[in-house]
Design an enzyme around this catalytic site. Structure first.
Site, PDB file in Angstrom:
ATOM      1  N   ASN A  80       0.802  -1.226   0.000  1.00  0.00           N
ATOM      2  CA  ASN A  80       0.000   0.000   0.000  1.00  0.00           C
ATOM      3  C   ASN A  80       0.835   1.277   0.000  1.00  0.00           C
ATOM      4  OD1 ASN A  80      -2.406   1.811   0.861  1.00  0.00           O
ATOM      5  ND2 ASN A  80      -0.939   2.022   2.527  1.00  0.00           N
ATOM      6  N   SER A 130      -3.652   3.111  -8.547  1.00  0.00           N
ATOM      7  CA  SER A 130      -4.417   4.368  -8.563  1.00  0.00           C
ATOM      8  C   SER A 130      -5.177   4.457  -9.877  1.00  0.00           C
ATOM      9  CB  SER A 130      -3.446   5.554  -8.450  1.00  0.00           C
ATOM     10  OG  SER A 130      -4.087   6.749  -8.834  1.00  0.00           O
ATOM     11  N   TYR A 143       4.453   9.596 -10.852  1.00  0.00           N
ATOM     12  CA  TYR A 143       3.502   8.840 -10.014  1.00  0.00           C
ATOM     13  C   TYR A 143       2.660   7.900 -10.893  1.00  0.00           C
ATOM     14  CZ  TYR A 143      -0.399   8.102  -6.732  1.00  0.00           C
ATOM     15  OH  TYR A 143      -1.366   7.549  -5.923  1.00  0.00           O
ATOM     16  N   ALA A 144       2.097   8.445 -11.985  1.00  0.00           N
ATOM     17  CA  ALA A 144       1.257   7.616 -12.864  1.00  0.00           C
ATOM     18  C   ALA A 144       2.066   6.466 -13.462  1.00  0.00           C
ATOM     19  CB  ALA A 144       0.648   8.484 -13.961  1.00  0.00           C
ATOM     20  N   ALA A 145       3.330   6.740 -13.787  1.00  0.00           N
ATOM     21  CA  ALA A 145       4.179   5.681 -14.356  1.00  0.00           C
ATOM     22  C   ALA A 145       4.348   4.529 -13.367  1.00  0.00           C
ATOM     23  CB  ALA A 145       5.536   6.258 -14.750  1.00  0.00           C
ATOM     24  N   LYS A 147       2.331   3.759 -10.903  1.00  0.00           N
ATOM     25  CA  LYS A 147       1.056   3.087 -10.635  1.00  0.00           C
ATOM     26  C   LYS A 147       0.664   2.200 -11.813  1.00  0.00           C
ATOM     27  CE  LYS A 147       0.500   4.595  -6.502  1.00  0.00           C
ATOM     28  NZ  LYS A 147       0.493   3.661  -5.365  1.00  0.00           N
TER      29      LYS A 147
HETATM   30  N1  NAD Z   1      -5.622   9.017  -1.235  1.00  0.00           N
HETATM   31  C1  NAD Z   1      -5.908   8.900  -2.500  1.00  0.00           C
HETATM   32  O1  NAD Z   1      -6.717   9.666  -3.034  1.00  0.00           O
HETATM   33  C2  NAD Z   1      -5.269   7.809  -3.327  1.00  0.00           C
HETATM   34  C3  NAD Z   1      -5.743   7.632  -4.621  1.00  0.00           C
HETATM   35  C4  NAD Z   1      -5.173   6.634  -5.409  1.00  0.00           C
HETATM   36  C5  NAD Z   1      -4.170   5.830  -4.899  1.00  0.00           C
HETATM   37  N2  NAD Z   1      -3.717   6.029  -3.631  1.00  0.00           N
HETATM   38  C6  NAD Z   1      -2.646   5.159  -3.165  1.00  0.00           C
HETATM   39  O2  NAD Z   1      -3.018   4.546  -1.966  1.00  0.00           O
HETATM   40  C7  NAD Z   1      -1.867   4.278  -1.166  1.00  0.00           C
HETATM   41  C8  NAD Z   1      -2.081   4.866   0.222  1.00  0.00           C
HETATM   42  O3  NAD Z   1      -2.312   6.257   0.065  1.00  0.00           O
HETATM   43  P1  NAD Z   1      -2.831   7.206   1.231  1.00  0.00           P
HETATM   44  O4  NAD Z   1      -3.647   8.237   0.576  1.00  0.00           O
HETATM   45  O5  NAD Z   1      -3.369   6.408   2.353  1.00  0.00           O
HETATM   46  O6  NAD Z   1      -1.419   7.874   1.616  1.00  0.00           O
HETATM   47  P2  NAD Z   1      -0.898   8.523   2.976  1.00  0.00           P
HETATM   48  O7  NAD Z   1       0.159   9.491   2.545  1.00  0.00           O
HETATM   49  O8  NAD Z   1      -2.036   9.034   3.765  1.00  0.00           O
HETATM   50  O9  NAD Z   1      -0.246   7.275   3.730  1.00  0.00           O
HETATM   51  C9  NAD Z   1       0.852   6.604   3.158  1.00  0.00           C
HETATM   52  C10 NAD Z   1       1.643   5.891   4.244  1.00  0.00           C
HETATM   53  O10 NAD Z   1       2.778   5.268   3.606  1.00  0.00           O
HETATM   54  C11 NAD Z   1       3.926   5.514   4.400  1.00  0.00           C
HETATM   55  N3  NAD Z   1       5.132   5.479   3.558  1.00  0.00           N
HETATM   56  C12 NAD Z   1       5.443   6.281   2.520  1.00  0.00           C
HETATM   57  N4  NAD Z   1       6.652   5.978   2.029  1.00  0.00           N
HETATM   58  C13 NAD Z   1       7.126   4.931   2.770  1.00  0.00           C
HETATM   59  C14 NAD Z   1       8.331   4.180   2.764  1.00  0.00           C
HETATM   60  N5  NAD Z   1       9.328   4.422   1.889  1.00  0.00           N
HETATM   61  N6  NAD Z   1       8.480   3.204   3.663  1.00  0.00           N
HETATM   62  C15 NAD Z   1       7.509   2.944   4.583  1.00  0.00           C
HETATM   63  N7  NAD Z   1       6.350   3.625   4.634  1.00  0.00           N
HETATM   64  C16 NAD Z   1       6.154   4.617   3.739  1.00  0.00           C
HETATM   65  C17 NAD Z   1       3.689   6.894   5.007  1.00  0.00           C
HETATM   66  O11 NAD Z   1       4.493   7.120   6.157  1.00  0.00           O
HETATM   67  C18 NAD Z   1       2.188   6.855   5.302  1.00  0.00           C
HETATM   68  O12 NAD Z   1       1.931   6.349   6.600  1.00  0.00           O
HETATM   69  C19 NAD Z   1      -0.694   4.907  -1.911  1.00  0.00           C
HETATM   70  O13 NAD Z   1      -0.008   3.920  -2.632  1.00  0.00           O
HETATM   71  C20 NAD Z   1      -1.349   5.890  -2.855  1.00  0.00           C
HETATM   72  O14 NAD Z   1      -0.574   6.114  -4.003  1.00  0.00           O
HETATM   73  C21 NAD Z   1      -4.238   7.003  -2.824  1.00  0.00           C
END
Ligand code: NAD
Length: 240
Positions: A80, A130, A143-145, A147
């Site tokens: 995630n 995503s 980012y898109a790349a 995902k």
């Molecule tokens: N929120 C959205 O709208 C959305 C939409 C599409 C996809 N996503 C994807 O969902 C996933 C979760 O997103 P979110 O919105 O909950 O993000 P967020 O930023 O709220 O939480 C992400 C978590 O990942 C941890 N993290 C980041 N880099 C890290 C690393 N190198 N090692 C260990 N931990 C790490 C952060 O500390 C954080 O706790 C992501 O992959 C994001 O790309 C989110």
């Protein structure tokens, strides 16, 4: 629920935390990996959940985290964790930023998955991608790349690791988390942008982390036992 041991990366916040809570509620033993030290306190508050501070870009930290888990099969891995700092078009993306996004979103997934597969004789893996993997979006080239690569990785791995391991991908739309708030705060009028996104959705509401957690939980359950290599879009209808 026969899944006993579940690993969730990026479990200190947002979608990862909601997913960890969902599995813990179902009686699983959940290990959350996150670079944010707050993961430790969360482990003290949520029954069945333990947190380990671990940067996914560091294979030694990943291995140490898995070592703490003891022996036995790892049943579920939720890849995630993801980042999207300074989103930009390709020309506006420095090589440092490009490499950093790939290092966490794609190579981090590779490292964790490789380490976990050594301990997963049977089970299921979910990669959190995503909707930007599937549709174009301005100023999100790196980012898109990454995902999009997770979608392809999911399909490739599903063929390599069946029938013992099912591997699927979830593509969230706009979900209200720290990542989403950071996006809004980069806009000139954050609240107008929030409302614009909400109103454009057929379901007329932004996503909650729990919306994604439920989809992930379903894909890991026996109800999805004939589903592998697939991409489930959970976006309030944005891509309909
Ligand atoms: N929120 C959205 O709208 C959305 C939409 C599409 C996809 N996503 C994807 O969902 C996933 C979760 O997103 P979110 O919105 O909950 O993000 P967020 O930023 O709220 O939480 C992400 C978590 O990942 C941890 N993290 C980041 N880099 C890290 C690393 N190198 N090692 C260990 N931990 C790490 C952060 O500390 C954080 O706790 C992501 O992959 C994001 O790309 C989110």
């Amino acid at each position: 629920m026969h899944y006993k041991t579940v690993i969730v990366t990026g479990a200190a916040a947002g979608i990862g935390l909601a997913t960890a809570r969902r599995f813990a509620k179902a009686g699983a033993r959940v290990l959350g990996l996150d670079c944010n030290p707050s993961i430790i306190d969360l482990g003290k508050k949520i029954p069945g959940f333990a947190g380990i501070v671990c940067d996914l870009t560091d294979i030694e930290e990943i291995r140490a985290g898995l070592h703490d888990l003891g022996t036995g099969n790892i049943d579920v891995l939720i890849n995630n964790a993801g980042i999207n700092p300074s989103p930009s078009s390709l020309p506006g993306t420095s090589e440092t930023v490009w490499n950093g996004i790939l290092e966490t979103n794609l190579t981090g997934t590779y490292k964790v998955t490789r380490a976990v597969l050594e301990r997963m004789n049977r089970g299921t893996i979910i990669n959190i991608s995503s909707i930007l993997a599937l549709s174009g979006a301005r100023n999100n080239a790196a980012y898109a790349a990454t995902k999009g690569a997770l979608v392809s990785l999911t399909r490739a791995m599903a063929r390599d690791h069946g029938p013992a391991i099912r591997i699927n991908c979830v593509c969230p739309g706009a979900v209200q988390t720290d990542m989403f708030e950071k996006y809004l705060n980069r806009c000139d009028e954050p609240e107008k942008e929030r409302e614009r996104i909400r109103r454009a959705l057929p379901l007329q509401r932004l996503g909650k982390p729990e919306d994604i957690a439920e989809a992930v939980f379903f894909l890991c359950s026996d109800s999805a036992s004939w589903i592998t290599g697939q991409v489930l879009v959970v976006d309030g209808g944005d891509s309909a």
